[in-house]
Design a protein around this motif. Structure first.
Motif, mmCIF file in Angstrom:
data_model
loop_
_atom_site.group_PDB
_atom_site.id
_atom_site.type_symbol
_atom_site.label_atom_id
_atom_site.label_comp_id
_atom_site.label_asym_id
_atom_site.label_seq_id
_atom_site.Cartn_x
_atom_site.Cartn_y
_atom_site.Cartn_z
ATOM 1 N N ARG A 1 53.796 61.187 47.637
ATOM 2 C CA ARG A 1 54.892 60.210 47.579
ATOM 3 C C ARG A 1 55.123 59.716 46.151
ATOM 4 O O ARG A 1 56.257 59.622 45.682
ATOM 5 N N SER A 2 54.027 59.394 45.452
ATOM 6 C CA SER A 2 54.162 58.759 44.135
ATOM 7 C C SER A 2 54.375 59.753 43.004
ATOM 8 O O SER A 2 55.065 59.451 42.030
ATOM 9 N N PRO B 1 48.167 55.535 55.260
ATOM 10 C CA PRO B 1 49.236 54.902 54.471
ATOM 11 C C PRO B 1 50.275 54.191 55.339
ATOM 12 O O PRO B 1 50.797 53.142 54.946
ATOM 13 N N ASP C 1 49.731 59.747 49.716
ATOM 14 C CA ASP C 1 50.134 58.801 48.675
ATOM 15 C C ASP C 1 50.474 59.513 47.377
ATOM 16 O O ASP C 1 51.443 59.154 46.687
ATOM 17 N N ALA D 1 45.608 49.409 48.947
ATOM 18 C CA ALA D 1 44.988 50.709 49.193
ATOM 19 C C ALA D 1 43.492 50.562 49.440
ATOM 20 O O ALA D 1 42.918 51.247 50.288
ATOM 21 N N TRP E 1 44.286 60.091 51.106
ATOM 22 C CA TRP E 1 45.140 59.694 49.991
ATOM 23 C C TRP E 1 46.070 60.770 49.473
ATOM 24 O O TRP E 1 46.856 60.533 48.549
#
Length: 446
Positions: A280-281, A32, A277, A42, A274
């Motif tokens: 984070r999201s 990332p 990610d 991505a 991943w």
């Protein structure tokens, strides 16, 4: 119950696999950050996983001939030298084509290391090989705990991730120096076998042809250090065998284990690439915290492999693998449903506990049923990892570009379910395999 002997060769081999683990588990949190640096999507960033897959294929093809030419020890050290050169390039180069090429080079060398370590430990420890492989992967996971933490600290300090590649090179140099000073010599391919380009024998609890033994009655592939008898041979060459095993053809159970390794490899690489990610999201963590939190998976794997080494001495690999996959499914559910960071990280630890035994148990079964085709089987196993690393992360990245990483992660329970079905089928294949060896149930249980 088999006994696992920890000699200098075993410890050195553990350390060699740990060096690969530092890069492999540090690579996921880097993707990332590299994506942000290069300004890609991505799916495009996921091509770095495809580069690992390409490298795995090359490494699998190169291992057997390299082992025949240089011996297994020489192949492992050559692989580590390649890892050092590749990570140096990866840390220095910035364009996307250059980083893809560097990752492919690292993966090629890394798969040579992985294949060599698997065959050396299987050959050396015989019936205790599942425990040895589990412990080796525990060391690998232990180094994997360190790598994301070092990356997170480097990013927090404003240095970025690239200086961490120099740490990998330094660690390889230290282990090489230790190996040189200790003069440890892992088992080598027998000269006669090498001249004939035939694979070297390994332990085959469920597949060794009936009655095949060394001259001192040590089971096929068990070295003097792990043998239950007092007799020792001057080399590790097996007594010649005939038929299917001598021809190097791999049995049906091996290919089921091969597909299983591909599926479980898909699970592991998708999590590695991943998870940050998703944290984070969905869980609201910062980039640095999310990168460091990936270490929770590896922490669980480290703990699972420490305990798993003992479990592998007491329970057959196939049912133990079913239990591990069930733990993985429970951990994923907790991670995916968690709305806050600490709970998601807890789920990752549980997920790591289950994932800990996927590869060690699958590869131990694959090499056991391969019989004397050990080097060939180890090389082909790298192809299974290449398939998993090449397809799954790119597919997940493409889905994530459309629906977001959190929803895209629902591909993982499908992989786990597929792995459960394959493990059940593998157990049936092992039970059905014709053998007169009364130790065969050790792979599948009664």
């Amino acid at each position: 119950m088999p006994r696992l002997t920890h000699d200098r060769t075993t410890w050195l081999t553990y350390a060699q696999l740990g060096l690969w683990g530092f890069f492999l588990y540090g690579f996921g949190p880097v993707v990332p950050l590299l994506r942000d640096e290069q300004g890609t999507s991505a799916a495009v960033a996921g091509l770095h996983s495809t580069a690992i897959a390409v490298g795995a294929l090359l490494g699998g093809a190169l291992f057997a001939p390299l082992a025949r030419r240089s011996g297994r020890a020489g192949a492992i050290w050559a692989g580590l030298a390649g890892v050092a050169a590749g990570v140096t390039a990866f840390g220095l180069l910035r364009p996307l084509p250059a980083t893809l090429a560097a990752v492919a080079a690292v993966a090629t060398a890394g798969m040579i290391v992985v294949s060599g370590v698997a065959v050396v430990l299987t050959t050396r420890h015989g019936p205790a090989a599942p425990a040895a492989l589990t412990e080796a992967n525990a060391v690998c996971a232990g180094m994997g705990i360190l790598a994301p933490l070092v990356i997170g600290a480097s990013v927090d300090a404003g240095f970025g991730w690239r200086p961490v590649m120099a740490v990998e090179v330094g660690l390889i140099a230290l282990v090489a120096l230790a190996g040189r000073l200790s003069r440890v010599r892992p088992p080598q391919a027998a000269p006669a076998a090498a001249a004939a380009a035939d694979p070297v024998g390994v332990t085959a609890e469920a597949a060794a042809p009936a009655g095949v033994r060394r001259a001192d009655d040590v089971p096929v592939g068990v070295t003097a250090s792990a043998a239950p008898t007092g007799g020792a041979r001057a080399d590790d060459a097996p007594v010649p065998v005939s038929g299917r095993a001598a021809a190097g053809r791999l049995p049906r159970a091996y290919w089921i284990a091969w597909v299983l390794m591909s599926v479980t490899g898909s699970i592991e690489v998708c999590l590695s690439l991943w998870t940050a990610d998703v944290l984070r999201s969905h869980a609201g963590m910062t980039a640095a915290s999310a990168s460091a939190a990936v270490a929770a998976i590896v922490c669980g794997m480290f703990l699972g492999r420490l305990a798993g080494g003992r479990f592998a001495l007491r329970w057959p690999p196939a049912p133990l693998l079913l239990g591990a996959l069930t733990v993985s499914l429970a951990g994923f559910a907790l991670f995916w449903l968690a709305p806050v960071g600490w709970l998601a990280v807890t789920g990752l630890v549980v997920l790591g506990l289950g994932n800990a035994l996927h590869y060690p148990l699958a590869i131990s079964i694959a090499l056991a049923v391969a019989g004397p085709a050990a080097d060939k089987a180890a090389g082909w196993s790298a192809y299974s990892m290449g398939v998993g690393f090449g397809i799954a992360p790119v597919a997940l990245g493409a889905v994530a570009d459309g629906v977001g990483p959190h929803l895209a992660f629902l591909l993982l329970p499908a992989f786990i379910a597929g792995a459960l079905l394959l493990t059940v089928r593998l157990g049936r294949a092992l039970r059905a395999a014709p053998t007169d060896d009364d130790r065969a149930p050790a792979l599948v249980g009664a």
